[in-house]
Design an enzyme around this catalytic site. Structure first.
Site, PDB file in Angstrom:
ATOM      1  N   LEU A 143     -21.107  82.001 -16.352  1.00  0.00           N
ATOM      2  CA  LEU A 143     -20.563  81.457 -15.103  1.00  0.00           C
ATOM      3  C   LEU A 143     -19.124  81.929 -14.836  1.00  0.00           C
ATOM      4  O   LEU A 143     -18.239  81.723 -15.663  1.00  0.00           O
ATOM      5  CB  LEU A 143     -20.606  79.920 -15.170  1.00  0.00           C
ATOM      6  N   ASP A 144     -18.904  82.554 -13.693  1.00  0.00           N
ATOM      7  CA  ASP A 144     -17.569  82.960 -13.228  1.00  0.00           C
ATOM      8  C   ASP A 144     -16.897  83.978 -14.148  1.00  0.00           C
ATOM      9  O   ASP A 144     -15.675  84.110 -14.164  1.00  0.00           O
ATOM     10  CB  ASP A 144     -16.642  81.735 -13.057  1.00  0.00           C
ATOM     11  N   GLN A 145     -17.703  84.698 -14.930  1.00  0.00           N
ATOM     12  CA  GLN A 145     -17.144  85.671 -15.874  1.00  0.00           C
ATOM     13  C   GLN A 145     -17.477  87.108 -15.484  1.00  0.00           C
ATOM     14  O   GLN A 145     -17.122  88.040 -16.207  1.00  0.00           O
ATOM     15  CB  GLN A 145     -17.690  85.412 -17.293  1.00  0.00           C
ATOM     16  N   GLY A 199     -15.333  77.233 -12.801  1.00  0.00           N
ATOM     17  CA  GLY A 199     -16.245  76.104 -12.682  1.00  0.00           C
ATOM     18  C   GLY A 199     -16.038  75.297 -11.424  1.00  0.00           C
ATOM     19  O   GLY A 199     -15.602  75.812 -10.396  1.00  0.00           O
TER      20      GLY A 199
END
Lengths: 286, 286, 286, 286
Positions: free
Chosen positions: D229-231, D203
């Site tokens: 998100l960001d995965q 994040g």
């Protein structure tokens, strides 16, 4: 790292069309399940290198049968090759002097079966580590080396290595120069850890040389021993950061950490048949 | 790393004009030769940290005399401080379970006097390493830990630590969670090596977590133990590259190399009084 | 990295008792708030090095006043010293040939004010980057260098550097050898990036040399230029891993990444007055 | 990196005996000279991955002919596969905000043909880099993104990407969250550089998070963008050492160096068809 038995085929030969097809076709014809495979084409010298791990249980023959049948194809392709069996432990003879770091590191890996090898004996020019080695149940041989007795000492070491049926000799900070005849007798089978990032600082006291030059990183090199001092094929290298505040003694201390790590990695590559010689260089299929 | 006796003064205090001048003036007044000095201003929190090594032979007083005279200045500057003497070896109690790599590594460094410490005893919840430890002449205590006996087990460990007059406790891959009361009783004195690059992969089986996530580097973290699991101040970290071909077992094997290296570095910083606590963070004067 | 104006005092002198006390006492006497300070004792050569950042607004005098008052103390301590002012941007003259990587990297940092410098001009022996440089609003000078015109060419470069009032000259992969007279005229002011991990592979075509030797890491070195080719004091170095599958062209490509990173770090240390000369070595207070 | 035209075949399929034999036999049957080949067996999930570079001139057919003939074998082996042609440059659309480091780095590599790609356009939510991009002869599109216009903005970006016939979209520190529909529409084709060593510090403001936690290394992660998100699957990561003296601003500055290096490496692997998706992980044949 597999838990089941497997064979490792390593080979090099002149490059041409269809090598993988021929070799993998041969293996498939025997029912062979390939666990891992690596290839390298040296496009400058038109030479081809390969390494394959084959599940033993998948084959319709044993290692001897594989070798017998493969020989004809290998000859046709003009291959240098070998097949090793994961069920046959390699026999590693360790030579050491008075520094402990590489020896402790190797025995810890052996004790934990992380290095799944036999250590038939440790040879040293000092008595320092007799107790430590023998406590592990490993025979220890003291072979003093002096200015006067070198031929006799290295003859003794050769006999011990032969009696131990050694696959390789590891110089774990053995502070003596191996004579050219012994190097020549065991090509690609003696591994040394040199305490510099070769080709910088060849020879004695590399940390003193590094200190004088004011480098900002120091390193270590695991290489095969050849008759030319510190000139053999490089297997593995690494470095560690230092700065102006580090004395030679500090460098020696940092250096030990990188030496034992680089030796352990280089030795593992060798033991897993990942290192193929290519003139004075190596192909390392990590 | 110096060969002569020296004192190490570490201190932190609210920042203001003239701290170095006052402290170094005090030391100069006693004839003190400063071998090494490091300072850090946390400009956000206006806090000042310092570490100085002073040649013992240059001082007009001994350690006790230094402490007595320095106390007034320290009070005026509202300092947290301590003075240690390089001639007094720190006493390190090692806790271990069944994994060998950190233990072998620490004992190799101790045996070579690279770590110039006393190891009054090794404590383990298993008998695995009794022979190895005792061969080195170090007492070994087996304190089994089960679901039922935790309070009694940790009371026994505390008593052993006190009887050993330990300066710090090193969890060298000790696979048990230290109870909050023991953490609280030894703040900044219990060092752990966690097998991940914190804050990634807190808790159990970090290599399995790393494998699932598909990371390209794995790491290890040396930190002080606090009541909150894996949340204590970080002293040192490092990572090693992996790739898609590495299984969890491969990661465990690579991880050992980075774990023992990071623990050894973190412990050395601690033993040389290079680690100052700053809330839940550390200042490490390397 | 501070947002307010500060002065940076760097100094070296023969080591003795009380240097920090004298210097920090002097600064405290002027009300100086120390933002950052670093010290190094070379215990072999008994020489002392220091660097201090002092908040300008905290002082009871300006830079000229500081210098005037400090001169007496510096003389007494036999110091080499200087005081720089963060409000005065350093003037960096860049020399470049046909390779873009270091130039793009430096101009990106300059454009973002990450490098808070003036670039009075870029000088090149080729026209390649005129458009790119001029687009950034920076003057570009083409000074061809041939076998025949070297004295005239370097005289022109010296005049451009003087006219630009340059503080330092950065050879950003400038593929010409600086003549000894120019090196001697600007000691400790010409920074080069060499495309090997010195002292390995001095001179031309280091990647070809590395390829021939079969090393497993390649590196880059940022150093001061002296009349002896590639022998000057080293400021910063780093390496990157390669393997048997990498051709010379691959090494050149990887090498660019490490070259621009090492040059940028070395230049930053220099610009922040973190690099002190110590014979043919450097003290770098990172 | 080869100078002659070649095709790259990438494929994955359920593992079984004889896959290499079948595929390499097929290629040999067309006269194909294999320049480079890599294989991976996921022994847990019994899935096989491969990548082969085949010299175009050695084949008895062109790329279309290869694809037509290979389709039957691929179907039999239940393969996901593709064949790319080194003579067809990939089309990379770059999205950027106000930070320059990744953009300069990518354009430097493009300008030097180190990245042998087409950049049909750069898209930004700010005008900051219009001049710089246009100077390189690359079209620049300003698509403002506000709290109110997101659907319209991303529809515009999608249209620009389609009009540009983009092969992939690179978020070169594009400081906006890509909506799930766009992620889903371009699976495995949007690359992001995240400014932390994921999964740490997911994040916003990862450097602030890193500063608070007191980590000793910071990192960057190049990953495919997915709706979470960001995965997304991680392609490449790296870290850089920091210490207690580094402020958040220092970390941001160090971080830029690691971000641009990691993005460039991840993008290169992708462009060379070295990245194969495997669930939420990647196989990267470096």
């Amino acid at each position: 790292m597999h838990h089941e038995q497997f064979y490792t085929l390593t080979a090099s030969c002149p490059d041409r069309v269809g090598i993988i097809a021929r070799v993998s076709g041969f293996i498939a014809g025997l029912g062979g399940w390939i666990l891992e495979s690596s290839y390298h084409s040296d496009n400058d010298e038109q030479r081809y290198f390969m390494r394959m791990e084959i599940r033993a249980a998948s084959l319709s023959c044993d290692a001897a049968g594989f070798r017998r049948q493969f020989a004809a194809l290998a000859q046709e392709l003009a291959m240098d090759w070998q097949l090793t069996d994961s069920a046959v432990k390699k026999r590693v003879v360790i030579l050491v002097s008075k520094q402990e770091h590489c020896l402790y590191d190797l025995l810890a890996r052996w004790q934990a079966k992380e290095l799944d090898i036999e250590i038939p004996c440790v040879i040293s020019n000092h008595e320092t580590f007799r107790g430590f080695v023998e406590w592990h149940g490993i025979p220890f041989h003291h072979v003093p080396v002096t200015a006067d007795n070198k031929p006799a000492a290295y003859a003794a070491i050769s006999r011990l290595f032969e009696a131990a049926r050694g696959d390789c000799m590891v110089l774990a900070r053995y502070m003596q120069i191996i004579p050219p005849e012994l190097c020549a007798a065991l090509p690609g089978r003696i591994l040394n850890i040199h305490h510099s990032f070769l080709p910088s600082f060849v020879g004695a006291r590399p940390y003193h040389q590094a200190y004088q030059r004011g480098v900002k990183l120091i390193g270590a090199t695991c290489h095969f021993v050849t008759p030319e001092l510190d000139q053999g094929p490089i297997i593995e290298q690494d470095v560690i950061r230092i700065d102006h505040s580090d004395s030679v003694a500090d460098m020696v201390r940092y250096g030990k950490d990188i030496e034992k790590a680089v030796l352990a990695r280089g030795l593992r590559y060798f033991l897993e048949d990942r290192v193929l010689l290519h003139g004075n260089k190596t192909v390392v299929f990590r």
